[in-house]
Design an enzyme around this catalytic site. Structure first.
Site, PDB file in Angstrom:
ATOM      1  N   GLU A 154       0.859  -1.181   0.000  1.00  0.00           N
ATOM      2  CA  GLU A 154       0.000   0.000   0.000  1.00  0.00           C
ATOM      3  C   GLU A 154       0.900   1.237   0.000  1.00  0.00           C
ATOM      4  O   GLU A 154       1.787   1.357   0.850  1.00  0.00           O
ATOM      5  CB  GLU A 154      -0.908   0.004   1.234  1.00  0.00           C
ATOM      6  CG  GLU A 154      -1.934  -1.125   1.220  1.00  0.00           C
ATOM      7  CD  GLU A 154      -2.844  -1.135   2.445  1.00  0.00           C
ATOM      8  OE1 GLU A 154      -4.060  -1.215   2.261  1.00  0.00           O
ATOM      9  OE2 GLU A 154      -2.334  -1.075   3.581  1.00  0.00           O
ATOM     10  N   ASN A 192      -6.373  -2.971   6.385  1.00  0.00           N
ATOM     11  CA  ASN A 192      -6.812  -3.085   7.784  1.00  0.00           C
ATOM     12  C   ASN A 192      -8.159  -2.410   8.023  1.00  0.00           C
ATOM     13  O   ASN A 192      -8.904  -2.806   8.921  1.00  0.00           O
ATOM     14  CB  ASN A 192      -5.749  -2.532   8.735  1.00  0.00           C
ATOM     15  CG  ASN A 192      -4.621  -3.540   8.930  1.00  0.00           C
ATOM     16  OD1 ASN A 192      -4.801  -4.722   8.685  1.00  0.00           O
ATOM     17  ND2 ASN A 192      -3.457  -3.066   9.339  1.00  0.00           N
TER      18      ASN A 192
END
Ligand code: NAI
Length: 296
Positions: A154, A192
Site C-alpha cells: 500500500e 486493515n
C-alpha cells in the site's frame, strides 16, 4: 528521479524482509539497526530465506549471491545519508518514530524520500517531525508479512506529499516486484480498514454463541475460500497487535466496529497473545495440531 540506493531502518520481521526484497530487485541496500543481535539475526534470516528460494528454483544461485552482495549493515544512522529512499520498519510507537525521523532529517540529503512501513500510526503525525522540504517527500509504504512472498504494497499519500514523488514511489514499489495500491493517510489504509472489523466481528459472533472457534474458522475458510479463518488469522497476527490496532482505529473513527470486544481485551490482559505466546484462540502446545481454547 531514479532510486538507486535504498536504506532500511529496523531489521526485525518486516525490515529484514524489505531489505531482502530490495536487494533481490537490484538495489544497493543498507540496513540500520539499534540492536546488534537483531541485526545479525535479521541478516542470518535473509541468508536462509534466499538459500531456500535458490534451492526451490524461485531464484538462481547467481541472483542469490548478487542480492547478498548488495546488502550492507550498520548501527549508525549516518550510513543512510546518501540513500535515495529510506524505509522505516522500527517498533510501532509514535514517539520513538518521531524522534528517529527528526534525527534522520538532519542526516539525509535533501532529496531522500522517507517511507514508513507503519500498520496503524498516522503518516502525517510522523511527517511533522521533519522540515518542510522533507514533508513533500514523506509517504507510507506498507508491506505485508512475509514480505518476500506477499505481493501487495500500500502506497500512502498525505495531504502534503508531492504528487510526482508519490508516483515515483509507486513505480519503485512495482520495481520491487510488488502490486501497488494507492491510498490516503487514514488509519488502517485499505486492508486493515476492511480486515480489522471482520476479525472483530468474528470475536463478537463467538461471544454471542453464533458458533465455536473451529466452526467459525471453517465457515469462513470453506464458505468464502479464505486461506485461514478469522481466529487462526488473529493468532497469527498477534492478539495483542490486533488489540493495539483497535485502539488506534477506534481513536480515529470512534465507531463501534473498530472497538475491541470484551473478550479480546481480556485475552490481552491474560497474556493470550496467539502463536507467539503459545496460546490465543488456539493452544499451540503441539504446533502442528492446535487445539481451540475454552475461553468462557
Ligand atoms: P520487530 O519488532 O520484528 O522489528 C523492529 C526492529 O526495529 C527491532 O529489531 C528493533 O531492534 C528495531 N528498532 C527499534 N527502534 C529502533 C531505532 N530507533 N533504530 C533502529 N532500529 C530500531 O517489528 P516488525 O513486526 O518488523 O514491525 C516493524 C514495523 O512494521 C512496525 O511499524 C509495524 O507496525 C510494521 N508492520 C508490521 C507487520 C507485521 O506483520 N509484523 C506488517 C506490516 C507492517
Amino acid at each position: 528521479m531514479e532510486f538507486k540506493k535504498v536504506g532500511v531502518i529496523g531489521c526485525g520481521l518486516m525490515g529484514s524482509g524489505i531489505a531482502q526484497t530490495a536487494a533481490t530487485a537490484g538495489f544497493e541496500t543498507i540496513v540500520v539497526e539499534a540492536d546488534e543481535k537483531a541485526l545479525d539475526k535479521g541478516f542470518a534470516g535473509i541468508q536462509k530465506s534466499l538459500e531456500k528460494f535458490a534451492e526451490k528454483g524461485t531464484i538462481t544461485a547467481e541472483t542469490k549471491d548478487a542480492a547478498l552482495g548488495r546488502l550492507h549493515k550498520s548501527m549508525d544512522l549516518a550510513a543512510l545519508a546518501d540513500c535515495d529512499i529510506v524505509i522505516e520498519a522500527i517498533i510501532e510507537n509514535l514517539d520513538i518514530k518521531r524522534e528517529l525521523y527528526k534525527k534522520l532529517d538532519a542526516i539525509c540529503k535533501t532529496e531522500t524520500v522517507f517511507a514508513s512501513n507503519t500498520s496503524s500510526i498516522s503518516i502525517t503525525q510522523m511527517m511533522t517531525a521533519t522540515g518542510a522540504e522533507r514533508q513533500r517527500r514523506f509517504v507510507g509504504l506498507h508491506f505485508f508479512n512475509p514480505v518476500p512472498i506477499m505481493k501487495l504494497v500500500e502506497v500512502v499519500k498525505t495531504i502534503l506529499t508531492d504528487p510526482e514523488i508519490f508516483d515515483h514511489v509507486d513505480a519503485f514499489g512495482k520495481q520491487l516486484g510488488k502490486v501497488t495500491v494507492k491510498t490516503s493517510d487514514r488509519t488502517g489504509f485499505i486492508v486493515n480498514r476492511l480486515l480489522v472489523p471482520y476479525m472483530l466481528d468474528a470475536i463478537r459472533a463467538l461471544e454471542e454463541g453464533v458458533g465455536t472457534i473451529e466452526d467459525i474458522d471453517n465457515a469462513m475458510k470453506l464458505g468464502c475460500g479464505y486461506p485461514m479463518g478469522p481466529f487462526t488469522l488473529t493468532d497469527f497476527v498477534g492478539v495483542d497487535t490486533t488489540y493495539y490496532i483497535t485502539q488506534v482505529m477506534y481513536d480515529e473513527f470512534k465507531e463501534k466496529r473498530f472497538a475491541s470486544p470484551s473478550l479480546l481485551t481480556r485475552m490481552v490482559a491474560a497474556g493470550l497473545y496467539g502463536r507467539k505466546s503459545g496460546r490465543g484462540f488456539y493452544d499451540y502446545t503441539d504446533p502442528k495440531n492446535p487445539k481451540p481454547m475454552n475461553l468462557f
